[in-house]
Design a protein around this motif. Structure first.
Motif, PDB file in Angstrom:
ATOM      1  N   THR A  46      69.688  49.474  35.887  1.00  0.00           N
ATOM      2  CA  THR A  46      69.244  49.700  37.266  1.00  0.00           C
ATOM      3  C   THR A  46      67.736  49.910  37.255  1.00  0.00           C
ATOM      4  O   THR A  46      67.208  50.565  36.361  1.00  0.00           O
ATOM      5  N   ARG A  48      64.064  51.322  37.817  1.00  0.00           N
ATOM      6  CA  ARG A  48      63.532  52.670  38.015  1.00  0.00           C
ATOM      7  C   ARG A  48      62.332  52.597  38.932  1.00  0.00           C
ATOM      8  O   ARG A  48      61.590  51.633  38.921  1.00  0.00           O
ATOM      9  N   SER A  74      65.981  56.419  38.391  1.00  0.00           N
ATOM     10  CA  SER A  74      66.887  55.417  38.952  1.00  0.00           C
ATOM     11  C   SER A  74      68.245  56.069  39.133  1.00  0.00           C
ATOM     12  O   SER A  74      68.437  57.230  38.776  1.00  0.00           O
TER      13      SER A  74
END
Length: 124
Positions: A46, A48, A74
């Motif tokens: 994912t 950040r 994140s």
């Protein structure tokens, strides 16, 4: 970054058989990585986002505390900056200055930086 470039420039000279233009190109690549190399360096599950949030690493139910700064955050992890990162155990609770709390696992560590992933709390 400028110090690194100066050091690299001072190491290279023509007796190594590398042209001055090739040395300049490699120095520039270190100073300004291409999009491809930057993407490889920042590969994550994912994305950040940069932050500057105060935090506390809590150990033993809060009996021991490390102050830290959350540099990136994140949904799946964070990059923490702190003195003594090498002394932090592999799992801990992270309390942010805005009141959020996370159970974290260390994924990588440097002298003053930790990369962590967030884990589900026990019993959740």
């Amino acid at each position: 970054m400028v110090d690194n470039i100066s050091a690299l420039k001072s190491l290279g000279h023509s007796s190594y058989g590398v042209s001055a233009s090739a040395r300049r190109a490699s120095i520039e690549e270190l100073a300004h990585p291409s999009a491809a190399s930057w993407t490889e360096m920042e590969a994550r599950q994912t994305p950040r986002r940069r932050t500057f949030i105060g935090g506390k690493i809590l150990l033993n139910g809060g009996a021991s505390v490390f102050d830290c700064t959350v540099k990136d955050l994140s949904t799946g992890g964070a990059r923490l900056s702190l003195d003594g990162a090498l002394a932090v155990p592999s799992e801990f609770e992270l309390l942010l200055s805005d009141g959020r709390m996370f159970h974290c696992a260390v994924k990588w560590r440097r002298l003053n930086t930790l990369g962590v992933s967030t884990l589900p709390k026990e019993g959740s």
